[in-house]
Design a protein around this motif. Structure first.
Motif, short mmCIF file in Angstrom:
data_model
loop_
_atom_site.label_atom_id
_atom_site.label_comp_id
_atom_site.label_asym_id
_atom_site.label_seq_id
_atom_site.Cartn_x
_atom_site.Cartn_y
_atom_site.Cartn_z
N PRO A 157 18.11 -31.39 55.96
CA PRO A 157 18.08 -31.74 57.39
C PRO A 157 19.41 -31.44 58.09
O PRO A 157 19.42 -30.83 59.17
N GLY A 159 21.93 -29.44 57.17
CA GLY A 159 22.29 -28.02 57.15
C GLY A 159 21.46 -27.21 58.13
O GLY A 159 21.99 -26.36 58.86
N GLY A 186 15.69 -30.13 51.49
CA GLY A 186 16.28 -31.26 50.77
C GLY A 186 15.35 -32.44 50.63
O GLY A 186 14.14 -32.28 50.41
N GLY A 357 18.52 -31.73 43.91
CA GLY A 357 19.71 -31.06 44.47
C GLY A 357 20.90 -31.96 44.75
O GLY A 357 22.02 -31.48 44.96
C1 LIG Z 1 11.94 -39.65 48.81
C2 LIG Z 1 12.87 -39.93 49.94
C3 LIG Z 1 12.40 -40.50 51.10
C4 LIG Z 1 13.27 -40.79 52.14
N1 LIG Z 1 12.77 -41.36 53.26
C5 LIG Z 1 13.60 -41.61 54.30
C6 LIG Z 1 13.09 -42.15 55.50
O1 LIG Z 1 11.89 -42.43 55.61
N2 LIG Z 1 13.96 -42.35 56.52
C7 LIG Z 1 15.29 -42.06 56.42
O2 LIG Z 1 16.04 -42.28 57.37
N3 LIG Z 1 15.80 -41.53 55.29
C8 LIG Z 1 14.99 -41.30 54.24
N4 LIG Z 1 15.50 -40.73 53.10
C9 LIG Z 1 16.90 -40.28 53.10
C10 LIG Z 1 17.02 -38.92 53.79
O3 LIG Z 1 16.11 -38.04 53.20
C11 LIG Z 1 18.43 -38.36 53.67
O4 LIG Z 1 19.31 -39.24 54.32
C12 LIG Z 1 18.53 -36.97 54.30
O5 LIG Z 1 17.66 -36.07 53.67
C13 LIG Z 1 19.95 -36.44 54.18
O6 LIG Z 1 19.98 -35.13 54.65
P1 LIG Z 1 21.07 -34.11 54.10
O7 LIG Z 1 20.78 -32.79 54.70
O8 LIG Z 1 22.40 -34.69 54.27
O9 LIG Z 1 20.84 -34.08 52.52
P2 LIG Z 1 19.64 -33.57 51.63
O10 LIG Z 1 18.35 -33.85 52.24
O11 LIG Z 1 19.91 -34.10 50.28
O12 LIG Z 1 19.84 -31.99 51.61
C14 LIG Z 1 20.96 -31.41 51.00
C15 LIG Z 1 20.60 -30.01 50.56
O13 LIG Z 1 21.77 -29.37 50.05
C16 LIG Z 1 21.43 -28.68 48.86
N5 LIG Z 1 22.64 -28.52 48.03
C17 LIG Z 1 23.28 -29.47 47.31
N6 LIG Z 1 24.36 -28.93 46.69
C18 LIG Z 1 24.40 -27.63 47.04
C19 LIG Z 1 25.28 -26.56 46.73
N7 LIG Z 1 26.32 -26.72 45.92
N8 LIG Z 1 25.02 -25.35 47.27
C20 LIG Z 1 23.95 -25.14 48.09
N9 LIG Z 1 23.08 -26.12 48.40
C21 LIG Z 1 23.32 -27.36 47.90
C22 LIG Z 1 20.38 -29.55 48.23
O14 LIG Z 1 19.63 -28.84 47.27
C23 LIG Z 1 19.58 -29.99 49.43
O15 LIG Z 1 18.55 -29.07 49.73
C24 LIG Z 1 14.65 -40.47 52.03
C25 LIG Z 1 15.13 -39.90 50.86
C26 LIG Z 1 14.26 -39.64 49.82
C27 LIG Z 1 14.80 -39.06 48.57
#
Ligand SMILES: Cc1cc2nc3c(=O)[nH]c(=O)nc-3n(C[C@H](O)[C@H](O)[C@H](O)COP(=O)(O)OP(=O)(O)OC[C@H]3O[C@@H](n4cnc5c(N)ncnc54)[C@H](O)[C@@H]3O)c2cc1C
Length: 574
Positions: A157, A159, A186, A357
């Motif tokens: 989300p 990124g 993610g 991830g």
């Molecule tokens: C099952 C589940 C349900 C959820 N439900 C809710 C909800 O209902 N409401 C809510 O507010 N929050 C919810 N959350 C939390 C929410 O999903 C996260 O807060 C949100 O996805 C964070 O977004 P992000 O992009 O920071 O991280 P992420 O979604 O973790 O995305 C990070 C991405 O970076 C990639 N990555 C990691 N390291 C590297 C690297 N070295 N090089 C390249 N790529 C890399 C990963 O593979 C991943 O695709 C939930 C989480 C889970 C697991």
């Protein structure tokens, strides 16, 4: 496996195979086993994460020409992304001996073994497929460095929002997203609730005044004790205020407000499904260069300034991406038990709700560079994830948590809950609810509909379906109901039950455990999403957003600060 060779609609293929194979019978019936060298469409089955998968594999002249996934019980947000990748790999290699799609190992196995089965029926040579079957090893190589304006590490989300924010700010910016997994989005694609968003169409329709009138002030007030800086909270509030309109402009509609700032796409559709599809589409339409299967590694530094990132892709090629700005959006570290043991000791005993991830790849890099790390021991634990599927469940208006003996368990939370469950027989606990509970919350209805819950018309039937002690369960329910009716404190729960269990079934139950859900600590970022050194000064060229940072919110805050990072990085381009 129950396989069947299908002749229907195969006239062309059969004709082609006849030309290539002289001993091919002129006519085949669906029940006739195909001869070696047969071309045709094979109906085959595989076993994925959710059980049986049905596929049609087309083979013509010893070549796999098409694979169709007819149906499966895989998680739709995973299989919809993973199947096209798997199909492309198999067609390109003309073999199921290819790498699994990361974060979809079971689904990959299901598809690969089904294809292998079709090939065997067609008389083609193919090795036995196991869960660990991978494609040929690729030797490591070094590729020439590339240059772009902004490189974003992580395609979740934060990124994707960063990429869109950057392109909307400067359409000419050359933006690359590297995502280490083979599929995007993610953890966001699993999310039910997009909360913290204000001033939405859905809130207005629901007459949810607090968040549609004076909503920015109310939001700021509601966040004042989070520990985030006043500047960040102000940006956060203003962005949440505009977010619904921003999402709607890209076709993403959050039409269901179920109180406060809680939103789903519809009353029967999770938010993440729709938001992530929209973000992926928008980023692609804006011309963002998205590279899945590409892992971000060391940061490239010029003195203390960040000038790019080193990456390695699925072909084992390593290269530098030089950029004016690097945005780290790699999520948290729930999937890394070593980091959990180090920063949140004790929490490593739990499984996680996260996809694979979230391994905290930048934690040590940030520390080594002297960046400020905050709240590293702060965890969010989800009370009930389904064993072994790991979907988040619960939320019924009332439930009981019982053990194998049917005894009621206390209403513990966080690490205490995990320890309590792990100390039960077989480390097992069961979430039990009734028809009223089923009616009260969409997530329960969804999971019952998907067959994740056991059902019983009576408590005896439910206990049998869950293999737990019926007498124990009935005794627990009897006491619980008696306390509810008397308005008395339940001795185990330490409170008066909100209501008694329905007098009659159906009753529902599922095995659950508590799991690490979000790491709340991470690198410190300011209101512009710029990463900070330990002394609070800004790291030139480096931004971070989402769960990789120290943040108090969840999904929506990750999108907001991803967008902010992209916009600020693009605005600063020279
Ligand atoms: C099952 C589940 C349900 C959820 N439900 C809710 C909800 O209902 N409401 C809510 O507010 N929050 C919810 N959350 C939390 C929410 O999903 C996260 O807060 C949100 O996805 C964070 O977004 P992000 O992009 O920071 O991280 P992420 O979604 O973790 O995305 C990070 C991405 O970076 C990639 N990555 C990691 N390291 C590297 C690297 N070295 N090089 C390249 N790529 C890399 C990963 O593979 C991943 O695709 C939930 C989480 C889970 C697991």
């Amino acid at each position: 496996m129950n396989n069947k060779f299908v002749k229907v609609g195969l006239a062309g293929l059969l004709a082609a195979s006849l030309a290539a194979c002289s001993n091919q019978p002129a006519q085949q019936t669906p029940s006739t086993a195909p001869e070696a060298g047969n071309s045709g469409v094979y109906e085959v089955k595989g076993t994925g994460y959710g059980g049986e998968m049905n596929l049609k594999v087309t083979i013509a002249d010893q070549k796999i020409t098409d694979i169709e996934l007819v149906d499966s019980h895989e998680t739709n947000v995973v299989i919809d992304r993973a199947f096209p990748v798997m199909k492309e790999r198999i067609l390109e290699a003309n073999s199921p001996v290819v790498d699994n799609v990361s974060a979809a190992t079971f689904s990959s196995f299901g598809v690969k073994s089904a294809v292998a089965d079709a090939m065997k029926q067609a008389g083609m040579d193919v090795e036995e497929i196991t869960m660990t079957t991978q494609g040929p090893e690729k030797p490591a190589s070094q590729r020439e460095a590339e240059t772009c304006d902004i490189v974003i590490v992580g395609g979740g989300p934060a990124g994707l929002a960063a990429a869109i924010g950057a392109k909307q700010t400067n359409a000419n910016a050359n933006v690359i997203v590297v995502e280490k997994l083979d599929i995007l989005s993610g953890n966001g694609k699993f999310d039910m609730n997009f909360f913290d968003i204000i001033n939405t169409e859905a809130q207005k329709k629901a007459g949810n005044e607090e968040w549609t009138v004076n909503q920015v002030e109310n939001f700021i007030e509601s966040k004042k004790d989070t520990g985030e800086s006043a500047e960040r909270i102000e940006v956060w509030a203003n962005e949440e205020n505009e977010l619904d309109a921003w999402l709607r402009a890209m076709g993403v509609e959050l039409n269901y407000n179920y109180g406060g700032t809680n939103h789903m796409a519809e009353d029967n559709q999770y938010s993440g499904e729709v938001i992530q599809a929209g973000l992926e589409k928008q980023a692609k339409e804006l011309g963002v260069d998205i590279r899945t299967g590409t892992k971000g590694e060391e940061l490239i530094l010029d003195g203390k300034d960040v000038t790019g990132v080193k990456v390695t892709n699925n072909d084992n090629e390593s290269y530098d991406i030089q950029a004016q700005a690097v945005i780290i959006a790699t999520g948290g570290f729930c999937s890394n038990k070593e980091l959990l043991a180090e920063y949140a000791p004790g929490y490593e005993i739990m499984n996680t709700s996260n996809q694979m991830g979230t391994t905290g790849d930048y934690v040590k890099i940030f520390e080594a560079n002297g960046y400020k790390m905050e709240n590293m021991g702060k965890m969010s634990v989800f009370a009930n994830i389904i064993v072994p599927r790991r979907d988040l469940t619960g939320g019924a208006d009332m439930n009981l948590l019982v053990n194998k003996e049917g005894e009621l368990l206390a209403n513990a939370s966080g690490l205490d809950r995990a320890k309590m469950i792990q100390s039960q027989t077989d480390g097992a606990a069961y979430y039990i609810t009734d028809k009223t509970g089923y009616d009260s919350f969409y997530r329960i209805r969804k999971h019952v509909g998907l067959g994740y819950y056991a059902e019983g018309k009576t408590l005896d039937e439910l206990a049998a379906a869950l293999s737990i002690d019926a007498a124990g369960l009935k005794a627990s329910v009897e006491q619980y109901n008696a306390d509810a009716e008397a308005g008395a404190e339940n001795a185990v729960l330490g409170k008066v039950p909100s209501r008694a269990l329905d007098a009659e079934g159906p009753f529902y139950g599922v095995r659950v455990e508590a799991a690490n859900h979000m790491t709340k600590g991470g690198v410190a970022a300011n209101e512009k999403a710029q990463v900070l050194f330990e002394d609070g000064s800004v790291v030139t060229g480096l931004y971070a957003a989402g769960e990789v940072t120290s943040q108090t919110g969840g999904y929506s805050q990750s999108v907001v600060f991803g967008k902010v990072a992209g916009e600020n990085a693009a605005a600063a381009l020279k």
